[in-house]
Write a protein that holds these residues in place. Structure first.
Motif, PDB file in Angstrom:
ATOM      1  N   ILE A  70      84.796  15.683 -45.754  1.00 32.40           N
ATOM      2  CA  ILE A  70      83.342  16.373 -45.865  1.00 32.40           C
ATOM      3  C   ILE A  70      82.644  16.017 -47.007  1.00 32.40           C
ATOM      4  N   SER A  71      83.266  16.001 -48.469  1.00 29.93           N
ATOM      5  CA  SER A  71      82.840  16.062 -49.644  1.00 29.93           C
ATOM      6  C   SER A  71      82.326  14.612 -50.036  1.00 29.93           C
ATOM      7  N   VAL A  72      83.272  13.768 -50.091  1.00 29.26           N
ATOM      8  CA  VAL A  72      83.053  12.506 -50.428  1.00 29.26           C
ATOM      9  C   VAL A  72      81.684  11.787 -50.169  1.00 29.26           C
ATOM     10  N   PRO A  73      81.184  11.985 -48.824  1.00 26.49           N
ATOM     11  CA  PRO A  73      79.987  11.270 -48.434  1.00 26.49           C
ATOM     12  C   PRO A  73      78.708  11.975 -49.191  1.00 26.49           C
ATOM     13  N   LYS A  74      78.931  13.116 -49.748  1.00 34.77           N
ATOM     14  CA  LYS A  74      77.777  14.028 -50.474  1.00 34.77           C
ATOM     15  C   LYS A  74      77.889  13.319 -51.767  1.00 34.77           C
ATOM     16  N   LEU A  75      79.118  13.050 -52.605  1.00 36.47           N
ATOM     17  CA  LEU A  75      79.190  12.505 -53.869  1.00 36.47           C
ATOM     18  C   LEU A  75      78.930  10.940 -54.353  1.00 36.47           C
ATOM     19  N   THR A  76      77.713  10.855 -54.169  1.00 36.69           N
ATOM     20  CA  THR A  76      77.146   9.535 -54.015  1.00 36.69           C
ATOM     21  C   THR A  76      76.703   9.060 -55.568  1.00 36.69           C
ATOM     22  N   ASP A  77      76.321   9.836 -56.415  1.00 38.75           N
ATOM     23  CA  ASP A  77      76.038   9.455 -57.931  1.00 38.75           C
ATOM     24  C   ASP A  77      77.382   9.287 -58.654  1.00 38.75           C
ATOM     25  N   LEU A  78      77.422   8.020 -58.990  1.00 38.72           N
ATOM     26  CA  LEU A  78      78.573   7.371 -59.802  1.00 38.72           C
ATOM     27  C   LEU A  78      78.563   7.957 -61.289  1.00 38.72           C
ATOM     28  N   SER A  79      77.367   8.321 -61.722  1.00 40.12           N
ATOM     29  CA  SER A  79      77.129   8.620 -62.813  1.00 40.12           C
ATOM     30  C   SER A  79      77.746  10.132 -63.309  1.00 40.12           C
ATOM     31  N   HIS A  81      80.454  13.485 -61.748  1.00 38.03           N
ATOM     32  CA  HIS A  81      81.586  13.790 -61.018  1.00 38.03           C
ATOM     33  C   HIS A  81      81.755  15.422 -60.660  1.00 38.03           C
ATOM     34  N   PRO A  82      82.197  15.669 -59.636  1.00 45.77           N
ATOM     35  CA  PRO A  82      82.453  17.174 -59.110  1.00 45.77           C
ATOM     36  C   PRO A  82      83.227  18.075 -60.160  1.00 45.77           C
ATOM     37  N   ARG A  83      82.538  19.056 -60.693  1.00 44.97           N
ATOM     38  CA  ARG A  83      83.316  19.801 -61.876  1.00 44.97           C
ATOM     39  C   ARG A  83      83.742  21.254 -61.186  1.00 44.97           C
ATOM     40  N   LEU A  84      82.860  21.991 -60.591  1.00 43.26           N
ATOM     41  CA  LEU A  84      83.295  23.418 -59.730  1.00 43.26           C
ATOM     42  C   LEU A  84      82.270  23.535 -58.891  1.00 43.26           C
ATOM     43  N   ILE A  85      82.635  24.659 -57.935  1.00 47.29           N
ATOM     44  CA  ILE A  85      81.802  25.148 -56.976  1.00 47.29           C
ATOM     45  C   ILE A  85      81.649  26.556 -57.407  1.00 47.29           C
ATOM     46  N   GLU A  86      80.435  27.069 -57.503  1.00 50.27           N
ATOM     47  CA  GLU A  86      80.268  28.346 -57.921  1.00 50.27           C
ATOM     48  C   GLU A  86      80.542  29.250 -56.815  1.00 50.27           C
ATOM     49  N   THR A  87      80.641  30.485 -57.010  1.00 55.11           N
ATOM     50  CA  THR A  87      81.019  31.416 -56.231  1.00 55.11           C
ATOM     51  C   THR A  87      79.821  31.815 -55.166  1.00 55.11           C
ATOM     52  N   GLY A  88      80.228  31.690 -53.911  1.00 49.03           N
ATOM     53  CA  GLY A  88      79.157  31.844 -52.866  1.00 49.03           C
ATOM     54  C   GLY A  88      78.478  30.482 -52.335  1.00 49.03           C
ATOM     55  N   LYS A  93      79.334  21.184 -57.743  1.00 45.95           N
ATOM     56  CA  LYS A  93      78.087  21.156 -58.796  1.00 45.95           C
ATOM     57  C   LYS A  93      78.963  19.684 -59.737  1.00 45.95           C
ATOM     58  N   GLU A  94      77.747  19.012 -59.753  1.00 46.05           N
ATOM     59  CA  GLU A  94      78.125  17.687 -60.449  1.00 46.05           C
ATOM     60  C   GLU A  94      77.875  17.615 -61.914  1.00 46.05           C
ATOM     61  N   VAL A  95      78.802  17.133 -62.724  1.00 46.07           N
ATOM     62  CA  VAL A  95      78.180  16.973 -64.348  1.00 46.07           C
ATOM     63  C   VAL A  95      78.281  15.551 -64.639  1.00 46.07           C
ATOM     64  N   PRO A  96      77.656  15.243 -65.788  1.00 48.11           N
ATOM     65  CA  PRO A  96      77.651  13.674 -66.184  1.00 48.11           C
ATOM     66  C   PRO A  96      78.835  13.293 -66.578  1.00 48.11           C
ATOM     67  N   ASN A  97      79.246  11.974 -66.251  1.00 46.27           N
ATOM     68  CA  ASN A  97      80.549  11.297 -66.910  1.00 46.27           C
ATOM     69  C   ASN A  97      80.127  11.183 -68.242  1.00 46.27           C
ATOM     70  N   ASN A  98      80.172  12.067 -69.423  1.00 46.25           N
ATOM     71  CA  ASN A  98      80.038  11.417 -70.551  1.00 46.25           C
ATOM     72  C   ASN A  98      81.130  11.683 -71.352  1.00 46.25           C
ATOM     73  N   ARG A  99      80.910  11.332 -72.655  1.00 45.91           N
ATOM     74  CA  ARG A  99      82.386  11.226 -73.432  1.00 45.91           C
ATOM     75  C   ARG A  99      82.817  12.496 -73.872  1.00 45.91           C
ATOM     76  N   LEU A 100      82.133  13.477 -73.793  1.00 45.81           N
ATOM     77  CA  LEU A 100      82.541  15.002 -74.124  1.00 45.81           C
ATOM     78  C   LEU A 100      82.948  15.925 -72.991  1.00 45.81           C
ATOM     79  N   VAL A 101      82.976  15.054 -71.792  1.00 44.38           N
ATOM     80  CA  VAL A 101      83.285  16.142 -70.605  1.00 44.38           C
ATOM     81  C   VAL A 101      84.840  15.827 -70.135  1.00 44.38           C
ATOM     82  N   TRP A 102      85.540  16.690 -70.289  1.00 42.03           N
ATOM     83  CA  TRP A 102      86.950  16.317 -70.375  1.00 42.03           C
ATOM     84  C   TRP A 102      87.488  16.205 -68.777  1.00 42.03           C
ATOM     85  N   THR A 103      86.629  16.598 -67.927  1.00 39.54           N
ATOM     86  CA  THR A 103      87.112  16.720 -66.540  1.00 39.54           C
ATOM     87  C   THR A 103      86.802  15.503 -65.654  1.00 39.54           C
ATOM     88  N   SER A 104      86.324  14.399 -66.244  1.00 34.87           N
ATOM     89  CA  SER A 104      85.794  13.502 -65.446  1.00 34.87           C
ATOM     90  C   SER A 104      86.926  12.495 -64.669  1.00 34.87           C
TER      91      SER A 104
END
Length: 429
Positions: A70-79, A81-88, A93-104
């Motif tokens: 279900i999720s992979v076809p939605k996550l097409t922006d390679l710059s 990565h998925p980080r969290l899904i907010e309540t509700g 929610k995707e965040v940039p793959n930058n050098r300061l984001v530890w979850t990439s």
């Protein structure tokens, strides 16, 4: 005379019937008792089996694969990565793959584990695509999280996907991490003082234990032998300073950069400086189990058991902790499924390392109870969101990632399922 003989014969027949009836009744009673006892014994056996393995592992794995479908076809922006899904919400929610984001690194790590479990090439191709977009991160020296970023992606690609060309990237990453080691303190410095101005000198957080895996790997695969020495020293120093007498962990220690003296013991993500942040304890359980796995030094195994036993003693009935153990009595406080996923994965390893059969079964049983809860409707994202798990808490004390889905919860969850599958295949426990 003949009449008397006949009378005696009839009397004897009646007596025999009474005896047979008595024997029959006794037999029925004994049979019923035996059945009842057998049923009781079976119920005990079933209870034990249920306690050890009530869920269907194949079903939980299938749930994970369904969620990725279900999720992979939605996550097409390679710059990003998925980080969290907010309540509700339902989607990542995707965040940039930058050098300061530890979850990439966790999302590609999830894909590598799904490939390992399923041997479906499409997951390998997706994992490669998501891994190789941030190979330049191998030179990160700004913080300690390079281990979290690189090993779930490139490390698992090497180990599970046969991508031997990732070796040089991993060795360079290990060198970058090792550059943050302070020999006067005996630990790798976490974060930066600019990012966290509360602390003025050398900071080390309990989370940093998991970054040691990158150093151990590098030392075994042609890297500098100092990587191993640094990892061991960091583990020893943390073991000495980071835990209370009851084997619970502080989150943040500030050391004097010159003398190595402990200046402060604080928290960043726990309820209070003196509280017991549950994921911090989980990082310790996983970290010291991994350090023993890499060193086979019994002192680390003994310590892993002590902090694990403490963690287990603090758990509620569903084996998923509140985000901080010191607010757990308040039913309004949120859970942290990510802590449960981290520990479940660690316990499966720990159950194979301990020699005592009772401890083996105890840790294995606890891991299954955690996975049973996480796979249940209460914590599963199936049919609700695109994640594997719900109800994680990243940093309530900072006011964000409260009662959400988190990518690293999914990573350690699928790692645990992969480890359990391999244990079963080996016929252990």
């Amino acid at each position: 005379m003949k009449f008397n003989q006949t009378k005696l014969a009839v009397k004897k027949i009646k007596e025999n019937k009474r005896k047979l009836l008595g024997a029959y009744v006794i037999g029925v009673i004994l049979f019923c008792f035996s059945c009842k006892e057998l049923k009781a014994n079976n119920e005990i056996g079933l209870a034990s089996a249920k306690e050890l393995d009530t869920f269907n592992l194949e079903s939980l794995i299938a749930d994970c694969e369904t969620q990725l479908e279900i999720s992979v076809p939605k996550l097409t922006d390679l710059s990003k990565h998925p980080r969290l899904i907010e309540t509700g919400k339902k989607e990542w929610k995707e965040v940039p793959n930058n050098r300061l984001v530890w979850t990439s690194g966790f999302y590609p790590g999830v894909l590598w584990y799904m490939y390992d479990i399923s041997q479906n090439e499409k997951w390998k191709l997706e994992a490669i695509k998501r891994t190789e977009v941030f190979d330049s991160f191998k030179t990160i020296t700004e913080h300690h999280d390079i281990g979290f970023m690189m090993f779930p992606a490139f490390g698992k690609g090497y180990e599970l996907g046969g991508k031997k060309e990732y070796k040089d990237i991993l060795l360079t990453s290990a060198g970058s991490l090792a550059s943050r080691f302070n020999p006067q303190v005996g630990t790798i410095r976490s974060w930066s003082n600019k990012m966290h101005p509360r602390w003025k000198q050398h900071i080390t957080i309990i989370d940093n234990m998991l970054n040691l895996e990158l150093l151990f790997w590098a030392a075994k695969h042609g890297g500098d032998t100092k990587f191993y020495d640094i990892a061991v020293k960091h583990a020893e120093t943390t073991m000495k300073n980071h835990f209370r007498e009851d084997y619970t962990s502080w989150h943040v220690l500030e050391y004097d950069s010159i003398t190595g003296a402990v200046l402060n013991r604080h928290t960043k993500q726990g309820y209070a400086d003196n509280s017991r942040w549950s994921r911090g304890q989980a990082w310790g359980v996983y970290g010291y189990t991994m350090v023993y796995k890499e060193t086979r030094d019994k002192k680390f195994l003994e310590f892993a058991q002590k902090i694990t036993d403490k963690y287990l003693s603090l758990l509620p009935d569903d084996y998923v902790p509140c985000w901080d153990f010191d607010v757990a009595n308040n039913p309004k406080e949120e859970k942290d499924a990510s802590a449960a996923a981290v520990v479940a994965s660690a316990l499966l390893d720990l159950s194979e390392f301990v020699d005592n059969k009772k401890d083996q079964e105890r840790y294995y049983d606890a891991a299954l109870k955690m996975l049973e809860s996480l796979g249940s409707d209460k914590y599963s994202g199936v049919g609700k969101t695109d994640s594997f798990l719900l109800h994680s808490t990243g940093a309530k004390s900072l006011g964000h990632e409260i009662n959400v889905a988190l990518i690293y919860a999914d990573y350690y969850y699928i790692e645990a399922l992969d480890r359990l599958k391999k244990i079963r295949e080996k016929g252990k426990l």
